[in-house]
Motif scaffolding. Structure first.
Motif, PDB file in Angstrom:
ATOM      1  N   LEU A  63       0.829  -1.208   0.000  1.00  0.00           N
ATOM      2  CA  LEU A  63       0.000   0.000   0.000  1.00  0.00           C
ATOM      3  C   LEU A  63       0.865   1.261   0.000  1.00  0.00           C
ATOM      4  O   LEU A  63       0.515   2.262  -0.622  1.00  0.00           O
ATOM      5  CB  LEU A  63      -0.925   0.008   1.220  1.00  0.00           C
ATOM      6  N   GLY A  64       2.011   1.199   0.683  1.00  0.00           N
ATOM      7  CA  GLY A  64       2.900   2.343   0.754  1.00  0.00           C
ATOM      8  C   GLY A  64       3.919   2.401  -0.359  1.00  0.00           C
ATOM      9  O   GLY A  64       4.815   3.247  -0.342  1.00  0.00           O
ATOM     10  N   MET A  65       3.815   1.494  -1.326  1.00  0.00           N
ATOM     11  CA  MET A  65       4.710   1.442  -2.488  1.00  0.00           C
ATOM     12  C   MET A  65       6.165   1.210  -2.106  1.00  0.00           C
ATOM     13  O   MET A  65       7.084   1.589  -2.826  1.00  0.00           O
ATOM     14  CB  MET A  65       4.549   2.694  -3.357  1.00  0.00           C
ATOM     15  N   LEU A  66       6.377   0.586  -0.939  1.00  0.00           N
ATOM     16  CA  LEU A  66       7.709   0.117  -0.582  1.00  0.00           C
ATOM     17  C   LEU A  66       8.010  -1.195  -1.286  1.00  0.00           C
ATOM     18  O   LEU A  66       9.169  -1.588  -1.428  1.00  0.00           O
ATOM     19  CB  LEU A  66       7.818  -0.081   0.933  1.00  0.00           C
ATOM     20  N   ASP A  67       6.948  -1.884  -1.694  1.00  0.00           N
ATOM     21  CA  ASP A  67       7.061  -3.156  -2.402  1.00  0.00           C
ATOM     22  C   ASP A  67       6.001  -3.156  -3.503  1.00  0.00           C
ATOM     23  O   ASP A  67       5.091  -2.309  -3.510  1.00  0.00           O
ATOM     24  CB  ASP A  67       6.836  -4.316  -1.434  1.00  0.00           C
ATOM     25  N   PHE A  99       3.863   7.354   7.075  1.00  0.00           N
ATOM     26  CA  PHE A  99       3.987   6.123   7.845  1.00  0.00           C
ATOM     27  C   PHE A  99       4.100   6.446   9.335  1.00  0.00           C
ATOM     28  O   PHE A  99       4.866   7.326   9.733  1.00  0.00           O
ATOM     29  CB  PHE A  99       5.240   5.346   7.427  1.00  0.00           C
ATOM     30  N   ILE A 100       3.346   5.701  10.152  1.00  0.00           N
ATOM     31  CA  ILE A 100       3.441   5.805  11.608  1.00  0.00           C
ATOM     32  C   ILE A 100       3.734   4.406  12.135  1.00  0.00           C
ATOM     33  O   ILE A 100       2.971   3.465  11.895  1.00  0.00           O
ATOM     34  CB  ILE A 100       2.137   6.336  12.224  1.00  0.00           C
ATOM     35  N   ILE A 165       3.484  11.162  14.621  1.00  0.00           N
ATOM     36  CA  ILE A 165       2.275  11.509  13.869  1.00  0.00           C
ATOM     37  C   ILE A 165       2.493  12.822  13.118  1.00  0.00           C
ATOM     38  O   ILE A 165       2.149  12.942  11.938  1.00  0.00           O
ATOM     39  CB  ILE A 165       1.060  11.603  14.811  1.00  0.00           C
ATOM     40  N   ALA A 166       3.071  13.805  13.806  1.00  0.00           N
ATOM     41  CA  ALA A 166       3.341  15.086  13.146  1.00  0.00           C
ATOM     42  C   ALA A 166       4.263  14.888  11.955  1.00  0.00           C
ATOM     43  O   ALA A 166       4.061  15.482  10.886  1.00  0.00           O
ATOM     44  CB  ALA A 166       3.952  16.065  14.147  1.00  0.00           C
ATOM     45  N   ARG A 167       5.276  14.062  12.115  1.00  0.00           N
ATOM     46  CA  ARG A 167       6.201  13.790  11.006  1.00  0.00           C
ATOM     47  C   ARG A 167       5.468  13.129   9.842  1.00  0.00           C
ATOM     48  O   ARG A 167       5.720  13.451   8.674  1.00  0.00           O
ATOM     49  CB  ARG A 167       7.331  12.887  11.495  1.00  0.00           C
ATOM     50  N   ALA A 168       4.553  12.212  10.135  1.00  0.00           N
ATOM     51  CA  ALA A 168       3.815  11.524   9.075  1.00  0.00           C
ATOM     52  C   ALA A 168       2.874  12.458   8.330  1.00  0.00           C
ATOM     53  O   ALA A 168       2.595  12.262   7.146  1.00  0.00           O
ATOM     54  CB  ALA A 168       3.024  10.355   9.670  1.00  0.00           C
ATOM     55  N   LEU A 169       2.379  13.477   9.032  1.00  0.00           N
ATOM     56  CA  LEU A 169       1.363  14.343   8.442  1.00  0.00           C
ATOM     57  C   LEU A 169       1.910  15.633   7.847  1.00  0.00           C
ATOM     58  O   LEU A 169       1.176  16.358   7.168  1.00  0.00           O
ATOM     59  CB  LEU A 169       0.315  14.709   9.501  1.00  0.00           C
ATOM     60  N   ILE A 176      -2.368   7.568   4.971  1.00  0.00           N
ATOM     61  CA  ILE A 176      -1.599   7.390   6.199  1.00  0.00           C
ATOM     62  C   ILE A 176      -1.670   5.925   6.590  1.00  0.00           C
ATOM     63  O   ILE A 176      -2.754   5.352   6.714  1.00  0.00           O
ATOM     64  CB  ILE A 176      -2.140   8.281   7.324  1.00  0.00           C
ATOM     65  N   LEU A 177      -0.513   5.312   6.775  1.00  0.00           N
ATOM     66  CA  LEU A 177      -0.410   3.907   7.130  1.00  0.00           C
ATOM     67  C   LEU A 177       0.146   3.813   8.544  1.00  0.00           C
ATOM     68  O   LEU A 177       1.290   4.210   8.797  1.00  0.00           O
ATOM     69  CB  LEU A 177       0.496   3.166   6.151  1.00  0.00           C
ATOM     70  N   ALA A 178      -0.654   3.300   9.461  1.00  0.00           N
ATOM     71  CA  ALA A 178      -0.274   3.216  10.871  1.00  0.00           C
ATOM     72  C   ALA A 178      -0.069   1.753  11.248  1.00  0.00           C
ATOM     73  O   ALA A 178      -1.021   0.969  11.257  1.00  0.00           O
ATOM     74  CB  ALA A 178      -1.344   3.853  11.747  1.00  0.00           C
TER      75      ALA A 178
END
Length: 240
Positions: A63-67, A99-100, A165-169, A176-178
């Motif tokens: 989902l995060g396009m890491l793979d 990412f969180i 969370i702040a860094r992810a947003l 957002i993938l937690a």
């Protein structure tokens, strides 16, 4: 399982018949995901539960396009992921996915402000040149406006997760993938973090996917899924 059919706008993310497998050193093929179908729209909050080894991390990475899928089709914002180069995926991921993680993954020798500024080092235009102000505003938004210069070791677990969370947003991601976002927190702090995350996501219109073992966290989502032996099933029961 067939794709959910809705009259809503074009989905942000769509998976159709997605599989993921790896070849082991002995030549055997290990199947991790098997025929996963999923639609995610802006504003959605989904939870995915499943035992260890069920494929949750692999699904999150796709989902995060890491793979990328081994077979099947994935589109992100209407673009087939398989048609993107590795660099194009990295650029899209950096601008559109936040990412969180359970363990926060903060830089120990950097202040809260510097940690949140990190994604903006790869931005362009206003976001790059005004990165310190934007990061400070985001930390204020998560209740840490007075802790900008504190390093992680001076922050509680809940405060560290708020920095994460702040860094992810901070780049205004669409997705957002937690990954087990409350796993390292006590119950009360974890609930406060999820309420904050839901509030910020609702305001931004981003989609939120929570990977969790915690049924209480899963119950906060609007749509629930169970991942079992690589198969994703919608409508999984969760206990509040």
């Amino acid at each position: 399982m067939s794709l959910e059919l809705t009259p809503r706008s074009t989905p942000l993310v769509s998976l159709e018949g997605v599989t993921r497998s790896v070849v082991l050193p002995d030549g055997a093929v290990l199947g991790i995901l098997d025929g996963v179908d999923l639609l995610i729209h802006g504003g959605d909050h989904l939870s995915v539960v499943g035992r260890s080894g069920s494929g949750k991390s692999t699904l999150l990475n796709i989902l995060g396009m890491l793979d990328v899928p081994t077979t099947g089709r994935m589109e992100f914002d209407g673009v087939p992921v398989e048609s993107m180069s590795g660099n194009a995926r990295a650029v899209k991921r950096g601008s559109s996915v936040g990412f969180i993680f359970q363990q926060f993954n903060l830089l120990a020798e950097r202040t809260a402000l510097e940690n949140v500024m990190t994604p903006l080092l790869y931005a362009r235009g206003r976001s790059f040149w005004q990165r310190e102000r934007i990061a400070a505003q985001m930390l204020d938004r998560v209740g840490l406006g007075g802790r900008l210069q504190d390093k992680p070791q001076k922050l509680s677990g809940g405060e560290q997760q708020r920095v994460a969370i702040a860094r992810a947003l901070v780049r205004g991601p669409q997705l957002i993938l937690a990954d087990e976002p409350t796993g390292a927190l006590d119950i009360a702090t974890g609930q406060a973090v999820m309420e904050l995350l839901d509030e910020v996501v609702a305001e931004s219109g981003a989609a939120l996917v929570t990977i969790t073992h915690d049924p209480n966290v899963a119950a906060l989502a609007d749509r629930h899924y169970l991942l079992d032996s690589g198969h994703l099933r919608a409508g999984a029961e969760v206990a509040a």
